[in-house]
Write a protein that holds these residues in place. Structure first.
Motif, PDB file in Angstrom:
ATOM      1  N   HIS A   1       0.825  -1.212   0.000  1.00 45.30           N
ATOM      2  CA  HIS A   1       0.000   0.000   0.000  1.00 45.30           C
ATOM      3  C   HIS A   1       0.856   1.259   0.000  1.00 45.30           C
ATOM      4  O   HIS A   1       0.442   2.306  -0.504  1.00 45.30           O
ATOM      5  N   ARG A   2       2.058   1.174   0.568  1.00 42.50           N
ATOM      6  CA  ARG A   2       2.949   2.336   0.602  1.00 42.50           C
ATOM      7  C   ARG A   2       3.461   2.686  -0.791  1.00 42.50           C
ATOM      8  O   ARG A   2       3.657   3.860  -1.116  1.00 42.50           O
ATOM      9  N   LEU A   3       3.674   1.686  -1.608  1.00 40.40           N
ATOM     10  CA  LEU A   3       4.107   1.942  -2.985  1.00 40.40           C
ATOM     11  C   LEU A   3       2.972   2.576  -3.801  1.00 40.40           C
ATOM     12  O   LEU A   3       3.211   3.483  -4.603  1.00 40.40           O
ATOM     13  N   ILE A   4       1.754   2.091  -3.583  1.00 42.71           N
ATOM     14  CA  ILE A   4       0.610   2.665  -4.291  1.00 42.71           C
ATOM     15  C   ILE A   4       0.408   4.119  -3.865  1.00 42.71           C
ATOM     16  O   ILE A   4       0.098   4.987  -4.700  1.00 42.71           O
ATOM     17  N   ALA A   5       0.620   4.415  -2.581  1.00 41.34           N
ATOM     18  CA  ALA A   5       0.485   5.781  -2.088  1.00 41.34           C
ATOM     19  C   ALA A   5       1.532   6.703  -2.690  1.00 41.34           C
ATOM     20  O   ALA A   5       1.276   7.900  -2.922  1.00 41.34           O
ATOM     21  N   ALA A   6       2.720   6.174  -2.952  1.00 46.72           N
ATOM     22  CA  ALA A   6       3.808   6.980  -3.509  1.00 46.72           C
ATOM     23  C   ALA A   6       3.708   7.141  -5.026  1.00 46.72           C
ATOM     24  O   ALA A   6       4.270   8.090  -5.594  1.00 46.72           O
ATOM     25  N   LEU A   7       2.994   6.240  -5.677  1.00 44.56           N
ATOM     26  CA  LEU A   7       2.976   6.224  -7.144  1.00 44.56           C
ATOM     27  C   LEU A   7       2.478   7.535  -7.762  1.00 44.56           C
ATOM     28  O   LEU A   7       3.067   7.997  -8.757  1.00 44.56           O
ATOM     29  N   PRO A   8       1.412   8.180  -7.264  1.00 44.21           N
ATOM     30  CA  PRO A   8       0.988   9.441  -7.880  1.00 44.21           C
ATOM     31  C   PRO A   8       2.093  10.497  -7.900  1.00 44.21           C
ATOM     32  O   PRO A   8       2.183  11.288  -8.849  1.00 44.21           O
ATOM     33  N   LEU A   9       2.944  10.518  -6.872  1.00 51.74           N
ATOM     34  CA  LEU A   9       4.047  11.474  -6.826  1.00 51.74           C
ATOM     35  C   LEU A   9       5.105  11.136  -7.876  1.00 51.74           C
ATOM     36  O   LEU A   9       5.684  12.028  -8.503  1.00 51.74           O
ATOM     37  N   VAL A  10       5.354   9.842  -8.068  1.00 51.68           N
ATOM     38  CA  VAL A  10       6.299   9.417  -9.101  1.00 51.68           C
ATOM     39  C   VAL A  10       5.765   9.775 -10.490  1.00 51.68           C
ATOM     40  O   VAL A  10       6.504  10.259 -11.363  1.00 51.68           O
ATOM     41  N   LEU A  11       4.470   9.584 -10.684  1.00 55.42           N
ATOM     42  CA  LEU A  11       3.857   9.826 -11.992  1.00 55.42           C
ATOM     43  C   LEU A  11       3.903  11.298 -12.399  1.00 55.42           C
ATOM     44  O   LEU A  11       3.867  11.616 -13.593  1.00 55.42           O
TER      45      LEU A  11
ATOM     46  N   ALA B   1      -8.580  -1.458  -4.634  1.00 54.64           N
ATOM     47  CA  ALA B   1      -9.459  -0.330  -4.338  1.00 54.64           C
ATOM     48  C   ALA B   1      -8.646   0.941  -4.094  1.00 54.64           C
ATOM     49  O   ALA B   1      -9.030   2.032  -4.551  1.00 54.64           O
ATOM     50  N   GLU B   2      -7.524   0.810  -3.389  1.00 51.96           N
ATOM     51  CA  GLU B   2      -6.696   1.979  -3.106  1.00 51.96           C
ATOM     52  C   GLU B   2      -6.115   2.560  -4.396  1.00 51.96           C
ATOM     53  O   GLU B   2      -6.055   3.789  -4.564  1.00 51.96           O
ATOM     54  N   ALA B   3      -5.695   1.696  -5.299  1.00 51.72           N
ATOM     55  CA  ALA B   3      -5.170   2.175  -6.580  1.00 51.72           C
ATOM     56  C   ALA B   3      -6.236   2.968  -7.335  1.00 51.72           C
ATOM     57  O   ALA B   3      -5.947   4.002  -7.952  1.00 51.72           O
TER      58      ALA B   3
ATOM     59  N   VAL C   1      -8.881   4.563  -5.949  1.00 47.72           N
ATOM     60  CA  VAL C   1      -9.137   5.811  -5.225  1.00 47.72           C
ATOM     61  C   VAL C   1      -8.068   6.852  -5.552  1.00 47.72           C
ATOM     62  O   VAL C   1      -8.366   8.049  -5.703  1.00 47.72           O
ATOM     63  N   ARG C   2      -6.831   6.418  -5.690  1.00 47.35           N
ATOM     64  CA  ARG C   2      -5.726   7.345  -5.965  1.00 47.35           C
ATOM     65  C   ARG C   2      -5.587   7.648  -7.450  1.00 47.35           C
ATOM     66  O   ARG C   2      -4.695   8.403  -7.849  1.00 47.35           O
ATOM     67  N   GLY C   3      -6.444   7.052  -8.256  1.00 49.12           N
ATOM     68  CA  GLY C   3      -6.438   7.351  -9.680  1.00 49.12           C
ATOM     69  C   GLY C   3      -5.280   6.753 -10.454  1.00 49.12           C
ATOM     70  O   GLY C   3      -4.906   7.259 -11.520  1.00 49.12           O
ATOM     71  N   VAL C   4      -4.713   5.647  -9.930  1.00 50.32           N
ATOM     72  CA  VAL C   4      -3.551   5.046 -10.603  1.00 50.32           C
ATOM     73  C   VAL C   4      -3.825   3.601 -11.021  1.00 50.32           C
ATOM     74  O   VAL C   4      -2.897   2.853 -11.302  1.00 50.32           O
ATOM     75  N   GLU C   5      -5.112   3.218 -11.069  1.00 52.92           N
ATOM     76  CA  GLU C   5      -5.420   1.809 -11.364  1.00 52.92           C
ATOM     77  C   GLU C   5      -4.882   1.359 -12.717  1.00 52.92           C
ATOM     78  O   GLU C   5      -4.565   0.187 -12.913  1.00 52.92           O
ATOM     79  N   LYS C   6      -4.746   2.306 -13.680  1.00 55.31           N
ATOM     80  CA  LYS C   6      -4.213   1.935 -14.994  1.00 55.31           C
ATOM     81  C   LYS C   6      -2.697   1.817 -14.990  1.00 55.31           C
ATOM     82  O   LYS C   6      -2.118   1.292 -15.943  1.00 55.31           O
ATOM     83  N   GLN C   7      -2.070   2.307 -13.935  1.00 54.74           N
ATOM     84  CA  GLN C   7      -0.606   2.236 -13.829  1.00 54.74           C
ATOM     85  C   GLN C   7      -0.159   1.162 -12.842  1.00 54.74           C
ATOM     86  O   GLN C   7       1.025   1.083 -12.508  1.00 54.74           O
ATOM     87  N   VAL C   8      -1.098   0.360 -12.362  1.00 51.42           N
ATOM     88  CA  VAL C   8      -0.774  -0.729 -11.442  1.00 51.42           C
ATOM     89  C   VAL C   8      -1.217  -2.048 -12.056  1.00 51.42           C
ATOM     90  O   VAL C   8      -2.380  -2.198 -12.443  1.00 51.42           O
ATOM     91  N   VAL C   9      -0.283  -2.988 -12.161  1.00 53.63           N
ATOM     92  CA  VAL C   9      -0.572  -4.297 -12.748  1.00 53.63           C
ATOM     93  C   VAL C   9      -0.409  -5.366 -11.671  1.00 53.63           C
ATOM     94  O   VAL C   9       0.669  -5.518 -11.091  1.00 53.63           O
ATOM     95  N   PHE C  10      -1.488  -6.090 -11.404  1.00 52.22           N
ATOM     96  CA  PHE C  10      -1.457  -7.197 -10.440  1.00 52.22           C
ATOM     97  C   PHE C  10      -1.224  -8.502 -11.213  1.00 52.22           C
ATOM     98  O   PHE C  10      -2.065  -8.908 -12.012  1.00 52.22           O
TER      99      PHE C  10
END
Length: 205
Positions: free
Chosen positions: A42-52, A74-76, A78-87
């Motif tokens: 979850h910490r990486l997902i939280a940081a991803l918008p800043l990296v983007l 769900a967190e991805a 909410v943070r608007g990065v679901e298209k930049q996260v691959v599970f």
């Protein structure tokens, strides 16, 4: 008298990982972990918008499964990065080449776990020339000393995590003596044999 013991860490098939051809996908981030809270995905997902904001082409690849997966998805969103996260889900040992390929393509490997004792995933990253950004832990000491990794003291601070990842993006690939700092199965076998020989063979007077 204190008990005597020898610590032999876990290892990886170093040569198999070394054989992978590095074909780095710029600004891609890989994490490999069970999807449980303490692994800190979850910490990486939280940081991803800043990296983007600086690297809009960044992608976070998540390998692993667990009880937190739906929460992370769900967190991805909410943070608007679901298209930049691959599970990718859990990768079986029989499909190890798939995992090796993900390491070979990753620009940075990151793990923001609460703690990590031995960190086999770090060894896999080193063997595929993948810079490591992770929570400062006992498993990171040697890697930091060898300039193969960057430790993060505040994993709950998205700015600190994002800054470390972006710094790793901008640095050259680590050049390290993999066989010296990562335990291969041959090295483990030789060490186990040495310990048993010392225990079982009569000592010289």
């Amino acid at each position: 008298e204190a008990p005597k013991y020898v610590q032999i860490p876990n290892g990886i098939d170093v040569d198999r990982f070394l054989a992978a051809q590095k074909r780095q996908e710029k600004y891609s981030i890989l994490t490999v972990a069970r999807l449980v809270k303490q692994k800190g995905v979850h910490r990486l997902i939280a940081a991803l918008p800043l990296v983007l904001k600086k690297y809009p082409q960044s992608i976070l690849h998540i390998v692993g499964d667990g009880v937190e997966r739906s929460n992370l998805e769900a967190e991805a969103k909410v943070r608007g990065v679901e298209k930049q996260v691959v599970f990718h889900g859990h990768i079986q040992f029989e499909d190890l080449d798939t995992l090796i390929d993900l390491y070979a393509r990753a620009h940075v490997f990151s793990l923001m776990a609460d703690s990590e004792s031995q960190g086999l995933v770090y060894g896999m990253a080193v063997a595929t020339k993948c810079p490591i950004v992770a929570t400062n832990s006992s498993a990171m000491k040697d890697l930091i000393r060898e300039n193969a990794a960057m430790g993060v003291d505040e994993p709950d601070n998205p700015t600190s995590v994002a800054s470390a990842i972006m710094q790793a993006f901008e640095q050259p690939l680590p050049q390290v003596d993999v066989h010296r700092i990562i335990w291969s199965w041959d090295r483990i076998g030789n060490e186990v044999l040495r310990v048993y020989q010392e225990l079982l063979l009569p000592s010289k007077p």
